[in-house]
Design a protein around this motif. Structure first.
Motif, short mmCIF file in Angstrom:
data_model
loop_
_atom_site.label_atom_id
_atom_site.label_comp_id
_atom_site.label_asym_id
_atom_site.label_seq_id
_atom_site.Cartn_x
_atom_site.Cartn_y
_atom_site.Cartn_z
N VAL A 140 0.48 -1.71 -0.16
CA VAL A 140 0.29 0.00 0.11
C VAL A 140 0.85 1.33 0.08
CG1 VAL A 140 -2.15 -0.53 1.34
CG2 VAL A 140 -0.10 -0.26 3.03
N ARG A 141 0.50 2.18 -0.35
CA ARG A 141 0.93 3.88 -0.45
C ARG A 141 1.08 3.77 0.84
NH1 ARG A 141 -0.34 8.43 -4.77
NH2 ARG A 141 -2.07 8.28 -3.47
N ASN A 142 1.96 4.90 1.05
CA ASN A 142 2.17 6.16 2.73
C ASN A 142 1.45 7.49 2.53
OD1 ASN A 142 1.99 6.65 4.89
ND2 ASN A 142 4.75 6.24 5.65
N VAL A 143 0.89 8.12 2.32
CA VAL A 143 0.81 9.42 1.63
C VAL A 143 -0.70 9.62 2.96
CG1 VAL A 143 1.54 9.08 0.28
CG2 VAL A 143 -0.73 9.10 0.26
N PRO A 144 -0.52 11.55 3.08
CA PRO A 144 -1.60 11.91 4.18
C PRO A 144 -2.84 11.35 3.44
CG PRO A 144 0.03 13.46 2.86
CD PRO A 144 0.26 12.67 2.59
N GLY A 197 -1.31 -0.31 -4.48
CA GLY A 197 -0.63 0.79 -4.05
C GLY A 197 -1.32 2.07 -4.80
N LYS A 198 -2.04 2.25 -5.52
CA LYS A 198 -2.43 2.76 -6.56
C LYS A 198 -3.70 3.89 -6.12
CE LYS A 198 -2.17 -0.46 -10.03
NZ LYS A 198 -2.59 -1.47 -11.63
N TRP A 199 -4.75 3.02 -5.05
CA TRP A 199 -5.14 3.91 -4.67
C TRP A 199 -5.28 3.84 -3.09
CZ3 TRP A 199 -10.91 2.90 -7.14
CH2 TRP A 199 -10.99 2.67 -8.22
N ASP A 200 -6.39 4.48 -1.80
CA ASP A 200 -5.28 4.61 -1.14
C ASP A 200 -6.26 4.32 -0.05
OD1 ASP A 200 -2.78 6.12 -0.66
OD2 ASP A 200 -4.68 7.23 -2.14
#
Length: 252
Positions: A140-144, A197-200
């Motif tokens: 997964v991504r790690n963004v706010p 990691g394309k969506w959150d």
């Protein structure tokens, strides 16, 4: 630990996807089922193929599938199947649809496979073994939340109007705090995208287990979380998920 089951489920998911692909956009006879959800001829055919393969390989296992319901057996292992998740997309030729196959043990997913034949992608995960897309590890991504793509369950004109109002209310609570809202009408693709990691994050009201069983495992094995947010079930990367929970708690 679950290598045999995982290999079988991957092969089965790909076989089912290959079976579906040539008929995308021409799914055959359709009958209305519960508020604009279509049961197509191909739903029934691909489900029968999947069930037949499982019963040949693991006749002692239970099966729970969207159309066939529960096929009983005296076992703690149960295969949970959505033969075509995104049936409407499939029936009109939109490539966002998938085959979702999970194996559970005492109700907990231990193997999950999502084959996306319209996109030429296969995702899989096993409990404690990580998550993969076409053999490559995914995370997964790690963004706010302000940089996050958040998915929302879709609306139905002839569906539950009260639920539609609740979904609109949810949008009003989050739309100014997320980067983009996306609705594509299939949990299989959405949860695979989150795992990769394309969506959150994604929010659902009372999701059917066959819709999310494989995707739930994909997301958590890719480092994401499953959480409750008021009346919603949420899947996503932790930074976005935690903030969404806070937003929805504050908005009560």
């Amino acid at each position: 630990m679950y290598e045999e089951y995982t290999a079988f489920a991957i092969e089965l998911g790909k076989e089912a996807g290959a079976f579906l692909r040539p008929n995308a956009g021409k799914a055959g006879g359709q009958t209305i089922k519960a508020a604009k959800d279509f049961v197509t001829e191909m739903d029934i055919k691909v489900e029968a193929l999947i069930i037949e393969r499982i019963q040949q390989k693991y006749p002692e296992h239970r099966i729970f599938s969207e159309e066939a319901g529960v096929i009983e057996a005296d076992s703690d292992y149960e295969w949970v199947i959505d033969p075509i998740d995104g049936t409407i997309n499939y029936s009109i030729g939109v490539p966002q649809y998938g085959v979702s196959i999970a194996l559970t043990y005492k109700g907990e997913p231990i193997v999950g496979v999502i084959d996306l034949p319209g996109l030429g992608e296969t995702y899989w995960a096993s409990k404690g073994g990580g998550a993969f897309k076409d053999g490559e590890p995914i995370r997964v991504r790690n963004v706010p939340l302000a940089e996050s793509f958040v998915s929302h369950s879709d609306f139905a004109k002839d569906g539950n109007k009260e639920a539609n109002v609740q979904r609109l209310d949810l949008l009003s609570k989050i739309v100014n705090d997320v980067y983009r809202v996306r609705i594509i009408g299939t949990a299989a693709v959405t949860l695979a995208y989150i795992a990769a990691g394309k969506w959150d994050a994604a929010l659902y009201m009372n999701p059917a287990f066959y819709d999310i069983a494989a995707g739930q495992l994909l997301v958590t094995e890719a480092g994401g979380v499953m959480a409750a947010a008021g009346p919603y079930t949420m899947f996503g990367q932790k930074q976005a998920a935690d903030k969404l929970v806070s937003l929805l708690e504050e908005a009560k």
